[in-house]
Write an enzyme that holds these catalytic residues in place. Structure first.
Site, PDB file in Angstrom:
ATOM      1  N   CYS A 126      -6.168 -84.255  17.101  1.00 49.87           N
ATOM      2  CA  CYS A 126      -7.484 -83.872  16.586  1.00 49.87           C
ATOM      3  C   CYS A 126      -7.475 -82.402  16.160  1.00 49.87           C
ATOM      4  O   CYS A 126      -6.694 -81.597  16.661  1.00 49.87           O
ATOM      5  CB  CYS A 126      -8.574 -84.146  17.615  1.00 49.87           C
ATOM      6  N   HIS A 162      23.798 -39.832   8.542  1.00 51.72           N
ATOM      7  CA  HIS A 162      24.728 -39.085   9.382  1.00 51.72           C
ATOM      8  C   HIS A 162      26.169 -39.176   8.928  1.00 51.72           C
ATOM      9  O   HIS A 162      27.070 -38.827   9.678  1.00 51.72           O
ATOM     10  CB  HIS A 162      24.614 -39.570  10.826  1.00 51.72           C
ATOM     11  N   CYS A 165      27.996 -44.975  12.803  1.00 55.06           N
ATOM     12  CA  CYS A 165      26.730 -45.149  13.522  1.00 55.06           C
ATOM     13  C   CYS A 165      26.930 -44.995  15.024  1.00 55.06           C
ATOM     14  O   CYS A 165      26.126 -44.365  15.710  1.00 55.06           O
ATOM     15  CB  CYS A 165      26.133 -46.513  13.223  1.00 55.06           C
ATOM     16  N   CYS A 216      13.760 -43.513   1.033  1.00 55.75           N
ATOM     17  CA  CYS A 216      12.556 -44.288   0.741  1.00 55.75           C
ATOM     18  C   CYS A 216      11.711 -43.496  -0.251  1.00 55.75           C
ATOM     19  O   CYS A 216      11.886 -42.282  -0.402  1.00 55.75           O
ATOM     20  CB  CYS A 216      11.799 -44.517   2.040  1.00 55.75           C
ATOM     21  N   CYS A 226       5.400 -84.414   9.989  1.00 59.29           N
ATOM     22  CA  CYS A 226       6.328 -85.144  10.852  1.00 59.29           C
ATOM     23  C   CYS A 226       5.733 -86.477  11.296  1.00 59.29           C
ATOM     24  O   CYS A 226       6.410 -87.278  11.938  1.00 59.29           O
ATOM     25  CB  CYS A 226       6.662 -84.293  12.070  1.00 59.29           C
ATOM     26  N   CYS A 233      23.176 -29.201  48.786  1.00 62.30           N
ATOM     27  CA  CYS A 233      23.057 -28.830  50.190  1.00 62.30           C
ATOM     28  C   CYS A 233      22.372 -29.956  50.950  1.00 62.30           C
ATOM     29  O   CYS A 233      21.373 -30.500  50.481  1.00 62.30           O
ATOM     30  CB  CYS A 233      22.236 -27.548  50.270  1.00 62.30           C
ATOM     31  N   CYS A 237      18.521 -28.329  51.784  1.00 60.03           N
ATOM     32  CA  CYS A 237      17.533 -28.020  50.742  1.00 60.03           C
ATOM     33  C   CYS A 237      17.822 -28.755  49.433  1.00 60.03           C
ATOM     34  O   CYS A 237      17.035 -28.670  48.490  1.00 60.03           O
ATOM     35  CB  CYS A 237      17.456 -26.513  50.504  1.00 60.03           C
ATOM     36  N   CYS A 245      37.045 -20.911  52.550  1.00 60.07           N
ATOM     37  CA  CYS A 245      37.454 -22.197  53.107  1.00 60.07           C
ATOM     38  C   CYS A 245      36.405 -23.251  52.824  1.00 60.07           C
ATOM     39  O   CYS A 245      35.428 -23.012  52.126  1.00 60.07           O
ATOM     40  CB  CYS A 245      37.699 -22.078  54.607  1.00 60.07           C
ATOM     41  N   CYS A 268      21.760 -48.196  10.850  1.00 61.73           N
ATOM     42  CA  CYS A 268      21.221 -47.974  12.199  1.00 61.73           C
ATOM     43  C   CYS A 268      19.818 -47.375  12.191  1.00 61.73           C
ATOM     44  O   CYS A 268      19.272 -47.097  13.260  1.00 61.73           O
ATOM     45  CB  CYS A 268      22.162 -47.088  13.012  1.00 61.73           C
TER      46      CYS A 268
END
Lengths: 178, 596
Positions: free
Chosen positions: B140, B246, B251, B231, B135, B278, B281, B291, B241
């Site tokens: 240096c 699948h 995907c 592979c 360019c 609760c 706890c 009820c 993916c």
């Protein structure tokens, strides 16, 4: 000043490189320091000073550009220069509170491309100051760090933005009138 | 007679696959344009793989190699796109965007000044210790070197820009290599590796094999990215993916399904709707009637409606000092919905799981069935050909997989989650019936096939063995056709008409998942030839790259050996013992292998 490095930890190459880098960045900073002394008169808007004990810490006082809400204010910047300077950018933040879309209102962090990915080693601390002054005059509301400020500008409320910015300039960046 | 016919039928359907195999076999004379292919790119053949793209660009634009590489990296190794940009915007723009600068420096004749001021370290440096990039910017050497080191360590090897402000030019890789290797040879190697691997990382046609531990290979496909590949290390995956193969799930469906199965999110859903924790706890409490004043086993009383702790005083309709209850109706609806969704999910999940489990169990058959065959082979003199056993078994594996993945597909296809707005309820019902009919047929035939293959046919007499054989051959043919039909139905009737075209599935391949072939020998030849048109500057500097090219050549003969059949039938068989499944030789009808 530099306190020395644990050679055992760094190993031979690391040691040399580390020292080499520090040497290179110190040399460059010294050059910049001299340049600053020479240019002081040339650019009255910027006053760069180096920490007496640490050449990697600098502060700058910059004048708010005229015809902006920051006019009349003096803003303090803190520079933390990395060891790999100038290959990596210095970290700069505002110490003076400022209301600007690209400056974090609390931390003073600055969002400016040249301080991040657009950094070039050809920049100097002095030119960074100039870039920051330019940023003050030309905010980028689309990438805001201060959303309130950015939203004012984006919604076109120039007056609102200016009066807020002016108020904070008066509060934080101007000498208190006795 | 009947037997003969069906036999013929079956082999007929297998003929395509045979042709396919012959194609794959003809490695050295292989012409890439002939049909879809995928290739394994190993560490050794990586350079050869890039070379063709590089050469095309170099020849068309008469460029040097590193410029071509810069352009290709910028355009993500898409040669067509690069050429399109060239035609559309012109050469200058193409180069500028990618950061390639080819400038004739006129000041070459002028004697260089004895020293140059480097703008980075602000020192005067003898001009012999400076480097001028293409360019035109000159700094240096030590500043350049540090710059390169910083950038390589930042992971930006592929686009190291010039240090000058606003200069977009990419640095000449040979300069980088030269300068960096003087102080950091390790880093220079790293740099070369990054450049080489860019062909994989930045290329939509190439992906790393997702095997763990990683086999080091990548796969390149020719055109359709919706495909499933194998592979050379044996792992099969969806190219699009990178998860396990699948199809017929898309995907997105598969991703959602895996996530759902992992979080058991329906259960969580049910718990959140049906229980309240609760306030004391924090255990989830389910209301078993009565009820709205609920008592936890820890003794704490709380209001079921808002979950807030209350006192114990209450009447049938109100709790003392406490009133809430506006959203009761809403909650009931929500609870019902969650329950329905959970049952729906459980239905599909059970089916999916059942077939996956069967698949795992049947994979054990592969070993035992060989024993059966060898027993029969010793016993029978009349019946010599037992290829039908392996054919049937492979077909079983293949169809079983299709079947199990068809359940998550159905779950999403006919559920509310993805296509709620795409079809009316009536449409959905019709489509669901259509699909489920096919699924059922396939299921019935797969189970039958499984039954025949699991039968102890080694103990049968000749006639019964012949009958089993006929059944297996018949059923293999039928399931193959049914799978094919199911995929067609999915592609044409179910996914095809959808507005959102994001659901694509890999096409059904009767032969099974396509096995990637190694880059063939002709690539090696090209590497050899390419020594000549290489630009002179590469002579010494491009050593690492060229060396890699060299290994390609020498490694090729052994690498391409995978396509000879005698070598790989036993190799594949050995893999049945590998845990984790999914590694069965579905890729070829075994008839082809065994007939040879």
């Amino acid at each position: 000043m530099w306190k020395g490095i644990n050679t055992a930890l760094l190993g031979r190459h690391g040691y040399n490189r580390q020292i080499g880098l520090r040497k290179a960045s110190r040399a460059r900073l010294f050059k910049e320091y001299k340049e600053v002394q020479r240019e002081k008169v040339a650019d009255p808007d910027i006053q760069l000073t180096c920490d007496d004990n640490n050449i990697f810490k600098w502060t700058a006082l910059i004048k708010g550009p005229s015809e902006t809400p920051f006019e009349g204010g003096v803003f303090q910047l803190a520079f933390a220069v990395p060891e790999q300077y100038p290959l990596q950018p210095p970290q700069v933040r505002f110490l003076t509170k400022i209301f600007h879309p690209n400056v974090h209102f609390k931390t003073g962090e600055i969002c400016l491309d040249i301080l991040k990915n657009a950094w070039s080693p050809a920049w100097t601390l002095q030119s960074v100051c100039r870039a920051i002054i330019a940023l003050m005059a030309h905010p980028e509301p689309d990438s805001p760090l201060n959303c309130d400020s950015g939203n004012l500008l984006r919604s076109g409320d120039i007056r609102g933005y200016q009066s807020m910015a002016r108020m904070y300039t008066r509060l934080a960046a101007m000498p208190k009138k006795g | 007679m009947e037997d003969f016919l069906s036999d013929d039928d079956y082999y007929d359907s297998g003929r395509d696959s045979l042709d396919g195999l012959e194609n794959e076999d003809s490695g050295p004379q292989w012409v890439p344009s002939k049909g879809p292919t995928c290739k394994v790119i190993t560490k050794e053949s990586l350079l050869a793989a890039q070379r063709e793209d590089l050469r095309r660009v170099m020849e068309l634009l008469s460029l040097r190699e590193h410029h071509a590489r810069t352009l290709l990296i910028h355009h993500r190794w898409d040669v067509e796109k690069l050429f399109a940009v060239l035609v559309e915007k012109g050469k200058a723009c193409l180069f500028k965007e990618a950061g390639v600068s080819i400038v004739e420096h006129r000041d070459l004749d002028a004697p260089p000044p004895p020293t140059v001021m480097c703008d980075i370290c602000i020192e005067d440096v003898p001009s012999g210790e400076t480097t001028k990039m293409e360019c035109g910017h000159c700094f240096c050497n030590s500043c350049w070197t540090e710059h390169f080191i910083v950038k390589i360590n930042d992971g930006q090897s592929k686009r190291i820009k010039c240090m000058a402000h606003k200069c977009n030019a990419i640095c000449d890789e040979s300069v980088v290599r030269n300068l960096v290797s003087k102080t950091n040879p390790d880093l220079a190697e790293k740099f070369d590796r990054f450049l080489l691997e860019s062909y994989i990382e930045d290329n939509k046609r190439v992906k790393w094999c997702p095997s763990t531990p990683h086999c080091g290979n990548a796969i390149r496909i020719e055109d359709d990215q919706f495909c499933e590949v194998e592979c050379s290390c044996g792992s099969q995956f969806c190219f699009s993916c990178s998860s396990e193969a699948h199809s017929p799930c898309s995907c997105l469906m598969w991703e959602l399904w895996v996530k759902k199965c992992r979080d058991e999110s329906e259960t969580v859903n049910w718990i959140t709707v049906h229980t309240k924790s609760c306030p004391k706890c924090h255990k989830p409490v389910e209301k078993n009637g009565g009820c709205n004043l609920v008592s936890c086993i820890c003794g704490q009383a709380f209001c079921w409606l808002c979950g807030g702790a209350t006192g114990r005083d209450h009447t049938w309709s109100s709790i003392a000092g406490h009133s809430c209850g506006r959203y009761k109706a809403d909650r009931e609806k929500k609870a019902e919905r969650a329950k329905r969704d959970l049952y729906r999910y459980m239905h599909y999940h059970n089916r999916y799981k059942a077939h996956t489990d069967s698949f795992k169990l049947e994979s054990k058959l592969k070993g035992t069935i060989q024993e059966k065959v060898s027993i029969l082979e010793e016993k029978e003199s009349k019946l010599r050909d037992f290829s039908w056993v392996n054919n049937g078994l492979n077909r079983l594996f293949r169809s079983r997989r299709v079947l199990s993945y068809s359940y998550p597909f159905a779950f999403y296809m006919f559920g509310d989650e993805l296509f709620k707005d795409e079809m009316t309820n009536e449409e959905r019902e019709i489509k669901q019936n259509l699909f489920e009919d096919q699924q059922q047929q396939l299921e019935a035939n797969v189970e039958k096939l499984s039954k025949f293959l699991e039968a102890p046919f080694n103990q049968y007499d000749v006639d019964k063995v012949m009958e089993t054989r006929m059944q297996v051959i018949n059923l293999s043919g039928i399931t193959d056709t049914l799978c094919q039909k199911m995929y067609e139905c999915i592609e044409n009737d179910l996914l095809g008409p959808l507005q959102l075209g994001i659901h694509n599935i890999a096409p059904y391949r009767s032969k099974g998942i396509e096995r990637a072939s190694e880059l063939s020998v002709c690539w090696g030849d090209k590497v050899n030839n390419s020594g000549k048109p290489l630009p002179p500057h590469c002579g010494s500097t491009a050593d690492p790259l060229l060396m890699l090219g060299g290994t390609t050549e020498s490694d090729q003969p052994s690498g391409s050996g995978s396509s000879d059949e005698t070598g790989y039938a036993p190799r594949k068989r050995a893999k049945t013992n590998v845990p984790g499944g999914g590694r069965f030789d579905l890729n070829l009808p075994a008839d082809v292998v065994d007939r040879n």
